[in-house]
Enzyme design. Structure first.
Site, PDB file in Angstrom:
ATOM      1  N   SER A  26       0.839  -1.215   0.000  1.00  0.00           N
ATOM      2  CA  SER A  26       0.000   0.000   0.000  1.00  0.00           C
ATOM      3  C   SER A  26       0.867   1.255   0.000  1.00  0.00           C
ATOM      4  O   SER A  26       0.598   2.223  -0.714  1.00  0.00           O
ATOM      5  CB  SER A  26      -0.875   0.047   1.259  1.00  0.00           C
TER       6      SER A  26
ATOM      7  N   ARG B 169       1.542   4.336  -3.098  1.00  0.00           N
ATOM      8  CA  ARG B 169       1.310   5.760  -2.816  1.00  0.00           C
ATOM      9  C   ARG B 169       2.587   6.570  -2.981  1.00  0.00           C
ATOM     10  O   ARG B 169       2.582   7.655  -3.565  1.00  0.00           O
ATOM     11  CB  ARG B 169       0.762   5.920  -1.399  1.00  0.00           C
TER      12      ARG B 169
ATOM     13  N   GLY C  52      -6.112  -3.337  -7.764  1.00  0.00           N
ATOM     14  CA  GLY C  52      -7.177  -2.372  -7.476  1.00  0.00           C
ATOM     15  C   GLY C  52      -6.607  -1.057  -6.981  1.00  0.00           C
ATOM     16  O   GLY C  52      -7.132   0.024  -7.291  1.00  0.00           O
TER      17      GLY C  52
ATOM     18  N   GLN D 284      -8.848   2.861  -0.525  1.00  0.00           N
ATOM     19  CA  GLN D 284      -8.615   3.104  -1.953  1.00  0.00           C
ATOM     20  C   GLN D 284      -9.504   4.234  -2.449  1.00  0.00           C
ATOM     21  O   GLN D 284      -9.057   5.129  -3.180  1.00  0.00           O
ATOM     22  CB  GLN D 284      -8.857   1.826  -2.757  1.00  0.00           C
TER      23      GLN D 284
ATOM     24  N   ASP E 163      -7.342  -7.333   4.798  1.00  0.00           N
ATOM     25  CA  ASP E 163      -6.614  -8.290   3.953  1.00  0.00           C
ATOM     26  C   ASP E 163      -6.199  -9.542   4.721  1.00  0.00           C
ATOM     27  O   ASP E 163      -5.759 -10.522   4.121  1.00  0.00           O
ATOM     28  CB  ASP E 163      -5.377  -7.620   3.343  1.00  0.00           C
TER      29      ASP E 163
ATOM     30  N   LYS F 252     -13.088  -8.222  -3.410  1.00  0.00           N
ATOM     31  CA  LYS F 252     -11.620  -8.201  -3.522  1.00  0.00           C
ATOM     32  C   LYS F 252     -11.205  -8.956  -4.787  1.00  0.00           C
ATOM     33  O   LYS F 252     -12.014  -9.131  -5.686  1.00  0.00           O
ATOM     34  CB  LYS F 252     -11.002  -8.814  -2.259  1.00  0.00           C
TER      35      LYS F 252
HETATM   36  C1  S3P Z   1      -5.680  -0.987   0.082  1.00  0.00           C
HETATM   37  C2  S3P Z   1      -6.837  -0.885   0.760  1.00  0.00           C
HETATM   38  C3  S3P Z   1      -7.725  -2.027   1.007  1.00  0.00           C
HETATM   39  C4  S3P Z   1      -6.991  -3.346   0.829  1.00  0.00           C
HETATM   40  C5  S3P Z   1      -6.176  -3.373  -0.410  1.00  0.00           C
HETATM   41  C6  S3P Z   1      -5.145  -2.266  -0.401  1.00  0.00           C
HETATM   42  C7  S3P Z   1      -4.910   0.246  -0.158  1.00  0.00           C
HETATM   43  O1  S3P Z   1      -8.794  -1.959   0.100  1.00  0.00           O
HETATM   44  O2  S3P Z   1      -7.926  -4.405   0.800  1.00  0.00           O
HETATM   45  O3  S3P Z   1      -5.491  -4.609  -0.501  1.00  0.00           O
HETATM   46  O4  S3P Z   1      -3.716   0.173  -0.478  1.00  0.00           O
HETATM   47  O5  S3P Z   1      -5.495   1.328  -0.010  1.00  0.00           O
HETATM   48  P1  S3P Z   1     -10.089  -1.054   0.429  1.00  0.00           P
HETATM   49  O6  S3P Z   1      -9.579   0.170   1.057  1.00  0.00           O
HETATM   50  O7  S3P Z   1     -10.748  -0.785  -0.885  1.00  0.00           O
HETATM   51  O8  S3P Z   1     -10.913  -1.900   1.345  1.00  0.00           O
END
Ligand code: S3P
Length: 445
Positions: free
Chosen positions: A21, A25, A92, A174, A319, A346
């Protein structure tokens, strides 16, 4: 496909790859900052490499010398129209976060991904980005990728409209991050309201690069058109990857695992609390409190008992819920997970994948619309695991296989590469370990 046989106990010291994550970013913010950003311990997973490739296609020079990533930031307005469709692969985070940045550009971009990503909900980002004045559309009436994105043209005045007190309809980091990124291109302050807090890596990194971000009592404000200055950062180990080894110790009495230099952001560390509540001793030391807190984490195997996971804590271990299920499968009594409907959206429907595979391993369990229950057994039974191409299902059930009687076959071993290339090599060495030997992590080199 990979075959795994159970092992008696694990004693090891392990390193894990850089946080996925945070890597996404840091790369995206570095790309729109001024100057050269250097990221050490960047995630080697295919998801983060997809982010780097998309940024390159947007005109950002990126090099990956051993052990780090160097990004020549082009500034907030320096991205160029890509010559082709941007491929986010399975990621995603790449698609949703990048969409926020692209919504602020006057050029056209199209984002696509693999079959799993093209099936995930995108309406949650499309609707608010449209409210900010961007042109965004997708398949199935604007709810699925591929996404078409074009920001406001210079003739319409510079910048997006800021969202004011926009309540995030889902507790999704996200979605929050997508809108914060779009907010960087808005005329004024974008304010988002979060009812359940989700990971705050975007808030932290944006501040570090010089953006004005205020977060108080569930309200997050970000000012448009900041000057972002490049930084040199060391990315902490990924707690979501560390969780596999901690769980491997937790479910096997007599085992002990120490994972080094793990990110310990409190909005990400719900799994450590869940393990403790199940009766597993988890120690954290020494906690470094930098821009992201980090430290070593040790877990010791013993007898676990069932717990309840409440909707409020779900974002802090979203996760890791497949791993909670694996721990629950060998715990005394019943575990109940509620308020985890997001798991259905997911990389696969993780609620049904967890239940399908636990059933295969001989565990009484069942699904509810927004979660599941599991009744622990004395011993798991090896079986055939269907990953549905989902890395976290593959790794969670590979851990379960270590505590199972007989052989377990995982139908797709390659899918782990999106977040943890080298996972099965570490697993192999761990299952042979009964020493305090260090099992190295895997960096870009
Ligand atoms: C993530 C946020 C989570 C997580 C994903 C990574 C991120 O998703 O499940 O693996 O890096 O912001 P959501 O925030 O959509 O639940």
């Amino acid at each position: 496909m990979i075959e795994i046989t159970g092992c008696s106990r694990i004693r090891a010291r392990v390193g894990v790859p850089g946080d996925k994550s945070i890597s996404h970013r840091a790369a995206m913010i570095g790309a729109i900052a001024e100057g050269e950003t250097i990221l050490a311990n960047f995630s080697p997973g295919a998801d983060c490499l997809a982010t780097l490739d998309c940024l390159r296609a947007l005109g950002v020079a990126i090099e990956c010398p051993p052990g780090r990533v160097s990004i020549r930031g082009v500034g907030l307005s320096g991205l160029r129209e890509p010559a082709d469709i941007l491929d986010c692969g399975n990621s995603g985070t790449t698609m949703r976060l990048l969409a926020g940045i692209l919504a602020g550009q006057s050029f056209v971009s199209v984002l696509t991904g693999d079959a799993s990503l093209r099936n995930r909900p995108m309406g949650r980002i499309i609707q608010p980005l449209r409210r900010m004045g961007a042109t965004v559309d997708g398949r199935e009436n604007g709810s699925k990728a591929p996404l078409f994105i074009r920001g406001p043209s210079p003739e319409r005045g510079c910048g997006l409209l800021p969202l004011r007190d926009y309540t995030l309809p889902v507790a999704s980091a996200q979605l929050k991050s997508c809108l914060m990124f779009a907010g960087l291109y808005a005329r004024g302050t974008t304010t988002l309201l979060e009812t359940t807090p989700s990971r705050d890596h975007t808030e932290r990194i944006l501040r570090l690069f010089g953006a004005k971000v205020r977060a108080t009592g569930g309200s997050i404000g970000v000012d448009g058109f900041p000057r972002l200055q490049a930084r040199h950062l060391e990315i902490p180990g990924d707690i979501s990857s560390a969780a596999f080894w901690l769980a491997a110790a937790a479910i096997s009495p007599g085992s002990e695992v120490l994972v080094e230099s793990v990110g310990l952001n409190r909005l990400r560390s719900g799994f450590l609390h869940a393990l403790r509540r199940m009766g597993c001793p988890v120690e954290v030391s020494p906690a470094k409190d930098g821009w992201e807190p980090s430290g070593d984490v040790r877990a010791v195997g013993g007898t676990l008992h069932g717990i309840e996971i409440t909707p409020e804590e779900v974002p802090s271990l979203i996760d890791e819920i497949p791993l909670v299920a694996v721990c629950a499968a060998v715990a005394r009594g019943k575990t109940i997970v509620r308020g985890a409907n997001e798991l259905r959206h997911k990389e696969c429907d993780r609620i049904s994948a967890v239940i399908e595979n636990l059933t295969e391993m001989g565990v009484p369990c069942g699904e509810t619309p927004d979660g599941f229950w599991v009744e622990g057994v004395d011993r798991l039974r090896g079986g055939f695991i269907r990953t549905h191409g989902d890395h976290r299902i593959a790794m969670a059930f590979a851990v379960a296989a270590l505590a199972a009687e007989g052989e377990t076959v995982i139908d797709d071993a390659d899918c782990v590469s999106v977040s943890y290339p080298g996972f099965f090599e570490v697993l192999g060495r761990l299952s042979e370990s009964d020493s305090a030997g260090r099992v190295p992590g895997h960096g870009l080199d």
